[in-house]
Design a protein around this motif. Structure first.
Motif, PDB file in Angstrom:
ATOM      1  N   ASN A  47       0.830  -1.204   0.000  1.00  0.00           N
ATOM      2  CA  ASN A  47       0.000   0.000   0.000  1.00  0.00           C
ATOM      3  C   ASN A  47       0.864   1.253   0.000  1.00  0.00           C
ATOM      4  O   ASN A  47       0.633   2.191   0.746  1.00  0.00           O
ATOM      5  N   VAL A  48       1.895   1.245  -0.862  1.00  0.00           N
ATOM      6  CA  VAL A  48       2.815   2.375  -0.921  1.00  0.00           C
ATOM      7  C   VAL A  48       2.256   3.435  -1.848  1.00  0.00           C
ATOM      8  O   VAL A  48       1.860   3.138  -2.972  1.00  0.00           O
ATOM      9  N   ASN A  49       2.215   4.663  -1.396  1.00  0.00           N
ATOM     10  CA  ASN A  49       1.857   5.769  -2.271  1.00  0.00           C
ATOM     11  C   ASN A  49       3.142   6.341  -2.817  1.00  0.00           C
ATOM     12  O   ASN A  49       3.858   7.047  -2.127  1.00  0.00           O
ATOM     13  N   MET A  50       3.447   5.973  -4.086  1.00  0.00           N
ATOM     14  CA  MET A  50       4.708   6.396  -4.668  1.00  0.00           C
ATOM     15  C   MET A  50       4.690   7.859  -5.054  1.00  0.00           C
ATOM     16  O   MET A  50       5.705   8.448  -5.360  1.00  0.00           O
ATOM     17  N   GLY A  51       3.511   8.467  -5.064  1.00  0.00           N
ATOM     18  CA  GLY A  51       3.424   9.873  -5.436  1.00  0.00           C
ATOM     19  C   GLY A  51       3.837  10.764  -4.295  1.00  0.00           C
ATOM     20  O   GLY A  51       4.040  10.339  -3.163  1.00  0.00           O
ATOM     21  N   GLY A  52       3.910  12.044  -4.614  1.00  0.00           N
ATOM     22  CA  GLY A  52       4.328  13.008  -3.617  1.00  0.00           C
ATOM     23  C   GLY A  52       3.173  13.638  -2.887  1.00  0.00           C
ATOM     24  O   GLY A  52       3.316  14.695  -2.283  1.00  0.00           O
ATOM     25  N   GLY A  53       1.979  13.014  -2.978  1.00  0.00           N
ATOM     26  CA  GLY A  53       0.820  13.585  -2.313  1.00  0.00           C
ATOM     27  C   GLY A  53       0.087  14.545  -3.224  1.00  0.00           C
ATOM     28  O   GLY A  53       0.529  14.875  -4.322  1.00  0.00           O
ATOM     29  N   ASP A  54      -1.063  15.028  -2.791  1.00  0.00           N
ATOM     30  CA  ASP A  54      -1.888  15.902  -3.628  1.00  0.00           C
ATOM     31  C   ASP A  54      -1.181  17.182  -4.011  1.00  0.00           C
ATOM     32  O   ASP A  54      -1.319  17.679  -5.110  1.00  0.00           O
ATOM     33  N   ASN A  61       6.839  13.501  -7.605  1.00  0.00           N
ATOM     34  CA  ASN A  61       7.517  13.577  -6.306  1.00  0.00           C
ATOM     35  C   ASN A  61       8.564  14.695  -6.276  1.00  0.00           C
ATOM     36  O   ASN A  61       9.396  14.746  -5.376  1.00  0.00           O
ATOM     37  N   LYS A  62       8.490  15.566  -7.268  1.00  0.00           N
ATOM     38  CA  LYS A  62       9.391  16.715  -7.318  1.00  0.00           C
ATOM     39  C   LYS A  62       8.657  17.977  -6.891  1.00  0.00           C
ATOM     40  O   LYS A  62       7.445  18.089  -7.074  1.00  0.00           O
ATOM     41  N   PRO A  63       9.373  18.952  -6.318  1.00  0.00           N
ATOM     42  CA  PRO A  63       8.734  20.200  -5.884  1.00  0.00           C
ATOM     43  C   PRO A  63       8.027  20.892  -7.053  1.00  0.00           C
ATOM     44  O   PRO A  63       8.412  20.726  -8.214  1.00  0.00           O
TER      45      PRO A  63
END
Length: 458
Positions: free
Chosen positions: A22-29, A336-338
């Motif tokens: 259940n890994v969220n590989m994204g950087g969030g919303d 996942n980048k700023p």
């Protein structure tokens, strides 16, 4: 165009592990959206330029073309510095990308071949291009609609097309003349191609045709008959759950192909497209199917030996309206980048889509320009005069009407599905199974793998 297959085992295993953990590989919303209007411009927070890392799989002479475009962008301004990193084949690139997911070691932008699109979306590691397009009302109509269509899902452009091609028929005009065929009239249907191939073989000068055993060609034959490759709108109205490779379009195509081999109108040189191209360039076969990206190389290799003609991909005389599906790859923004880095990467992507850069890309690689106005550039016009055969590719692309069949199939196990279909073709051409039996077995196996994959991304 990418022609190597990804290891389906690696892909499936990766997705299962990600689902299980259940890994969220994204950087969030927050990280999945481009910088808003209140954000600082890229590179403005300090004197150092904003770095953007671009991973790609363009090898050989194409590496130099990519490097030159990156150098031109870096020289055009002083706020953003792009670093292009060649990662080997598409297989190698995808493997390295999976390893980097969940860490800060990955790229800002990654090139991914077309059949990896479902995986990229399901990975939840990307920011759709549509976010950036909507943010600044960027004019998406400047893109070729039949190219952008492949990477559009639910009305949203997820990635920016980059290297794009589709297959055309290449034929030896000299062999056509020797066989009493009109060299200005390439065959348009399965039936006409069979007749032309028979005539060439009977001259004793060459075999009529050769098609490499490549799953991409079968996918194209489906689209050219207006037939979906998987269910649920080719996996576009909802997630595909079933392979349709054993439908009438598939059986008819494979029966025609087998008949060409059985009657000596065509020969079988196996899966390697390079072997097919070599036989054509040597004057040993009269017709082949190959990517538009191979045009310059094939014309150059035939220089002084014979004249190369080009024609549309053939289809049955009674086929429904269809067209071709674009191949190649597109650019995906990693989430996942700023925001500042993503916005800088978007500036670079816009630069790549400009008519001038697309003209340069097209002339030096043979891939289609993705931007319509690139055809207005003098350099492109001059190139068409030098290689008039490419007009066939342009006309075929523009005459393709966008629908679920020509948009192309979408499924998470596409690389493995291609291998399964190629195995089925081999069984038929080697007289081990009938077209229907081979495709029934292939459809069953692909369907099972699609359903296993779907369970990992729910």
């Amino acid at each position: 165009m990418g022609k190597k297959k990804v290891s389906a085992l690696v892909l499936a295993t990766t997705m299962v592990l990600l689902s299980a953990c259940n890994v969220n590989m994204g950087g969030g919303d927050t990280a999945s959206k481009p910088a808003d209007a209140a954000s600082k411009p890229a590179g403005s927070s300090s004197s150092a330029p904003q770095k953007v890392v671009f991973w790609h799989a363009m090898g050989g002479s194409n590496t130099k073309v990519v490097d030159q475009m990156v150098s031109d962008f870096n020289a055009s301004q002083n706020k953003i510095q792009v670093e292009a990193v060649y990662q080997g084949s598409y297989d190698d690139l995808l493997s390295k990308l999976k390893t980097s997911m969940g860490s800060s070691d990955g790229p800002s932008i990654v090139q991914m071949y077309e059949i990896g699109s479902r995986f990229m979306i399901d990975s939840k590691t990307i920011t759709p291009m549509q976010n950036f397009i909507d943010s600044e009302k960027w004019d998406v109509s400047q893109l070729e609609p039949n190219i952008a269509g492949y990477y559009t899902f639910g009305g949203k452009l997820y990635s920016m097309p980059f290297n794009t091609s589709n297959p055309i028929l290449y034929y030896n005009k000299d062999l056509f003349k020797a066989a009493g065929l009109d060299p200005a009239k390439p065959p348009k249907t399965y039936e006409e191609l069979k007749a032309a191939a028979d005539a060439i073989t009977k001259t004793g000068k060459a075999t009529g045709a050769n098609f490499a055993i490549y799953g991409w060609f079968i996918e194209q034959f489906f689209a050219n008959q207006g037939s979906d490759y998987v269910n649920n709108g080719n996996g576009r109205t909802s997630q595909a759950t079933e392979s349709l490779v054993n439908n009438e379009a598939g059986v008819k195509t494979l029966a025609w192909w087998k008949d060409l081999i059985d009657t000596k109108a065509a020969n079988n040189l196996g899966r390697k497209t390079d072997d097919s191209k070599k036989a054509f360039s040597a004057g040993q076969v009269g017709m082949i199917l190959e990517s538009t990206a191979s045009l310059k190389g094939l014309v150059d290799s035939a220089a002084g030996k014979f004249e190369v003609g080009t024609g549309f991909l053939p289809k049955p005389a009674d086929a429904k309206e269809g067209g071709v599906v674009v191949g190649g790859a597109s650019l995906w923004m990693m989430n996942n980048k700023p925001n500042e880095e993503q916005k800088a990467a978007w500036e670079f992507i816009k630069f790549l889509t400009s008519p001038k850069e697309q003209a340069y890309w097209h002339i030096n690689t043979g891939y289609f320009p993705i931007t319509k106005k690139a055809y207005d550039e003098d350099s492109v016009k001059d190139n068409l005069k030098k290689f008039p055969q490419f007009q066939t590719a342009i006309d075929q692309l523009h005459q393709t009407k966008l629908n679920t069949a020509t948009q192309g199939a979408v499924m998470g196990v596409f690389p493995e599905a291609r291998q399964i279909v190629e195995g089925a073709i081999e069984e038929v051409l080697n007289n081990k199974k009938s077209p229907k039996d081979a495709l029934d077995a292939a459809a069953k196996e692909i369907t099972t793998k699609i359903q296993q994959y779907n369970k990992t991304v729910k």
